[in-house]
Motif scaffolding. Structure first.
Motif, PDB file in Angstrom:
ATOM      1  N   ARG A  48      17.984  66.675 -81.289  1.00 22.05           N
ATOM      2  CA  ARG A  48      17.906  65.368 -81.823  1.00 22.05           C
ATOM      3  C   ARG A  48      19.461  64.538 -81.176  1.00 22.05           C
ATOM      4  O   ARG A  48      20.480  65.238 -81.261  1.00 22.05           O
ATOM      5  CB  ARG A  48      17.795  65.167 -83.240  1.00 22.05           C
ATOM      6  CG  ARG A  48      16.368  65.795 -83.713  1.00 22.05           C
ATOM      7  CD  ARG A  48      16.448  65.682 -85.163  1.00 22.05           C
ATOM      8  NE  ARG A  48      15.087  66.318 -85.531  1.00 22.05           N
ATOM      9  CZ  ARG A  48      14.344  66.300 -86.741  1.00 22.05           C
ATOM     10  NH1 ARG A  48      15.395  65.520 -87.715  1.00 22.05           N
ATOM     11  NH2 ARG A  48      13.538  66.700 -87.042  1.00 22.05           N
ATOM     12  N   HIS A  49      19.383  63.425 -80.835  1.00 19.07           N
ATOM     13  CA  HIS A  49      20.492  62.704 -80.321  1.00 19.07           C
ATOM     14  C   HIS A  49      20.359  61.403 -80.539  1.00 19.07           C
ATOM     15  O   HIS A  49      19.402  60.741 -80.527  1.00 19.07           O
ATOM     16  CB  HIS A  49      20.535  62.870 -78.616  1.00 19.07           C
ATOM     17  CG  HIS A  49      20.308  64.074 -78.104  1.00 19.07           C
ATOM     18  ND1 HIS A  49      21.661  65.006 -77.898  1.00 19.07           N
ATOM     19  CD2 HIS A  49      19.293  64.931 -77.531  1.00 19.07           C
ATOM     20  CE1 HIS A  49      21.167  66.212 -77.356  1.00 19.07           C
ATOM     21  NE2 HIS A  49      19.590  66.075 -76.904  1.00 19.07           N
ATOM     22  N   VAL A  50      21.608  61.074 -81.455  1.00 21.89           N
ATOM     23  CA  VAL A  50      21.630  59.495 -81.782  1.00 21.89           C
ATOM     24  C   VAL A  50      22.285  59.009 -80.674  1.00 21.89           C
ATOM     25  O   VAL A  50      23.493  59.264 -80.236  1.00 21.89           O
ATOM     26  CB  VAL A  50      22.471  59.224 -83.101  1.00 21.89           C
ATOM     27  CG1 VAL A  50      22.665  57.880 -83.601  1.00 21.89           C
ATOM     28  CG2 VAL A  50      21.787  60.275 -84.080  1.00 21.89           C
ATOM     29  N   ALA A  51      21.710  57.714 -80.196  1.00 18.23           N
ATOM     30  CA  ALA A  51      22.478  57.067 -78.992  1.00 18.23           C
ATOM     31  C   ALA A  51      21.959  55.620 -79.067  1.00 18.23           C
ATOM     32  O   ALA A  51      21.264  55.137 -79.810  1.00 18.23           O
ATOM     33  CB  ALA A  51      21.807  57.487 -77.726  1.00 18.23           C
ATOM     34  N   ASP A  52      22.883  54.994 -78.348  1.00 17.29           N
ATOM     35  CA  ASP A  52      22.820  53.418 -78.217  1.00 17.29           C
ATOM     36  C   ASP A  52      22.037  52.822 -77.071  1.00 17.29           C
ATOM     37  O   ASP A  52      21.714  51.645 -76.883  1.00 17.29           O
ATOM     38  CB  ASP A  52      24.213  52.655 -78.348  1.00 17.29           C
ATOM     39  CG  ASP A  52      24.874  53.090 -79.594  1.00 17.29           C
ATOM     40  OD1 ASP A  52      24.329  52.955 -80.662  1.00 17.29           O
ATOM     41  OD2 ASP A  52      26.011  53.167 -79.799  1.00 17.29           O
ATOM     42  N   ALA A  53      21.729  53.911 -76.091  1.00 20.67           N
ATOM     43  CA  ALA A  53      21.099  53.454 -74.993  1.00 20.67           C
ATOM     44  C   ALA A  53      20.264  54.412 -74.445  1.00 20.67           C
ATOM     45  O   ALA A  53      20.293  55.651 -74.733  1.00 20.67           O
ATOM     46  CB  ALA A  53      22.235  53.172 -73.686  1.00 20.67           C
ATOM     47  N   LEU A  54      19.249  54.016 -73.615  1.00 23.84           N
ATOM     48  CA  LEU A  54      18.080  54.866 -73.113  1.00 23.84           C
ATOM     49  C   LEU A  54      18.692  56.021 -72.278  1.00 23.84           C
ATOM     50  O   LEU A  54      19.708  55.833 -71.409  1.00 23.84           O
ATOM     51  CB  LEU A  54      17.154  54.116 -72.398  1.00 23.84           C
ATOM     52  CG  LEU A  54      15.807  54.729 -71.874  1.00 23.84           C
ATOM     53  CD1 LEU A  54      15.150  54.835 -73.197  1.00 23.84           C
ATOM     54  CD2 LEU A  54      15.187  53.823 -71.101  1.00 23.84           C
ATOM     55  N   PRO A  55      18.696  57.119 -72.431  1.00 21.15           N
ATOM     56  CA  PRO A  55      19.066  58.271 -71.823  1.00 21.15           C
ATOM     57  C   PRO A  55      18.219  58.484 -70.614  1.00 21.15           C
ATOM     58  O   PRO A  55      17.236  58.031 -70.135  1.00 21.15           O
ATOM     59  CB  PRO A  55      18.681  59.508 -72.487  1.00 21.15           C
ATOM     60  CG  PRO A  55      17.478  59.287 -73.440  1.00 21.15           C
ATOM     61  CD  PRO A  55      17.575  57.991 -73.277  1.00 21.15           C
TER      62      PRO A  55
END
Length: 254
Positions: free
Chosen positions: A234-241
Motif C-alpha cells: 500500500r502506497h499513499v501518493a499524490d500522483a499516478l505511479p
C-alpha cells in the motif's frame, strides 16, 4: 471485523463438551467430524470447551472454564462465547466457513445452502492437485510473485482451474503443461464512486482482490483498502505511479 477466522486442527486433541440433549449432540457430531477427542470438564489438557446448557448453568460453566484459561463456546449465548462455530461447506480439503459472530445461525445456514448449490463436487480435486504439484510449480515459476499470478489467472472466472466450473480428473496436470508465462506488469486506474465499499462494482472488487500493490491518495478510506489482499503493498501518493515491471498495481481515486 468482530472476529479473526481461524482453522484449528483438532485431530486427536481433547475438547471439553458440557451438556446433554439435542444441542450437545449436534456439537458432538461436529467435533467428531473434526477428529477431536471429546472429554469431560475435569480434563486438564484441553484448550477449548463447548457448553450446551441453559440459563444460569451455562454462565456458571463458562465462568469455571474461562477461569482455567480455556476458550469457550456456549450454545445460543454469543455474549458468553470466546469463539463461535460456523456453518460449513466441505469439498475434500476445501473448507468454507460462514460465521455471523453468533448474530444469526439461520443466516449462516442459508448462506451455506446457497454455496452448496454453487460449488461443484470436484472442487476438492483442484486443491489436492495444486498441493501435489507444488514442487513442480516452484520449478516452473521460481519467483513467488510470478507463481502466485499464474495460479490466480488459472483460478479466475473462465480460467483453466475456475473453481466454479466442473472439471475432469487431471485438470491441474493439464494446466501446468499448457500454462504460458505470467502477463507483464499492469497499472489499472480506478475512479471510486464513493468511500462506501457497498458501492464497489464487481470489476473493482475483483481488481482489489488480485492487486499486488495499491496506490491511492490519503482520502481513500480503510473500508475500501481493506477489501484488498492483506499482503498487497500500500502506497499513499499524490500522483499516478509508473506501471510496475511485473504484477498488478491499482491506482484508486476518490
Amino acid at each position: 471485523m468482530h472476529s479473526l477466522p481461524l482453522f484449528v486442527r483438532l485431530s486427536g486433541r481433547p475438547v471439553i463438551l458440557v451438556g446433554e440433549g439435542e444441542a450437545a449432540d449436534a456439537k458432538r457430531r461436529l467435533l467428531d467430524r473434526a477428529g477431536a477427542r471429546i472429554v469431560g470438564e475435569e480434563d486438564g489438557e484441553a484448550a477449548l470447551a463447548v457448553v450446551a446448557l441453559d440459563g444460569d448453568a451455562a454462565r456458571a460453566a463458562a465462568d469455571r472454564l474461562k477461569a482455567r484459561g480455556l476458550l469457550v463456546n456456549v450454545v445460543d449465548r454469543p455474549e458468553l462465547c470466546d469463539f463461535t462455530t460456523p456453518a460449513i461447506v466441505e469439498r475434500g480439503p476445501v473448507i468454507i466457513a460462514i460465521g455471523t459472530g453468533g448474530a444469526s445461525a439461520g443466516l449462516a445456514k442459508t448462506l451455506r445452502q446457497r454455496l452448496e448449490a454453487l460449488l461443484p463436487a470436484g472442487l476438492g480435486s483442484i486443491a489436492e492437485g495444486l498441493s501435489q504439484l507444488r514442487g513442480e510449480m516452484r520449478r516452473r515459476w521460481p519467483d513467488g510473485g510470478d507463481r502466485r499470478r499464474a495460479i490466480d489467472a488459472a483460478l479466475a472466472e473462465g480460467g483453466a482451474l475456475d473453481p466454479f466450473a466442473d472439471h475432469g480428473k487431471g485438470v491441474v496436470d493439464r494446466w501446468l503443461v499448457e500454462a504460458g508465462e505470467p502477463p507483464a506488469g499492469q497499472l489499472v486506474v480506478v475512479q471510486l464512486a464513493s468511500g462506501d465499499p457497498d458501492d464497489l462494482t464487481l470489476r473493482v472488487a475483483r481488481l482489489l482482490g488480485r492487486a499486488d500493490a495499491l496506490w491511492h491518495r490519503g482520502n481513500v478510506p480503510d473500508a475500501i483498502l481493506n477489501r484488498a489482499r492483506a499482503d498487497a503493498e500500500r502506497h499513499v501518493a499524490d500522483a499516478l505511479p509508473p506501471p510496475p515491471a511485473s504484477g498488478l498495481a491499482v491506482w484508486l481515486e476518490l
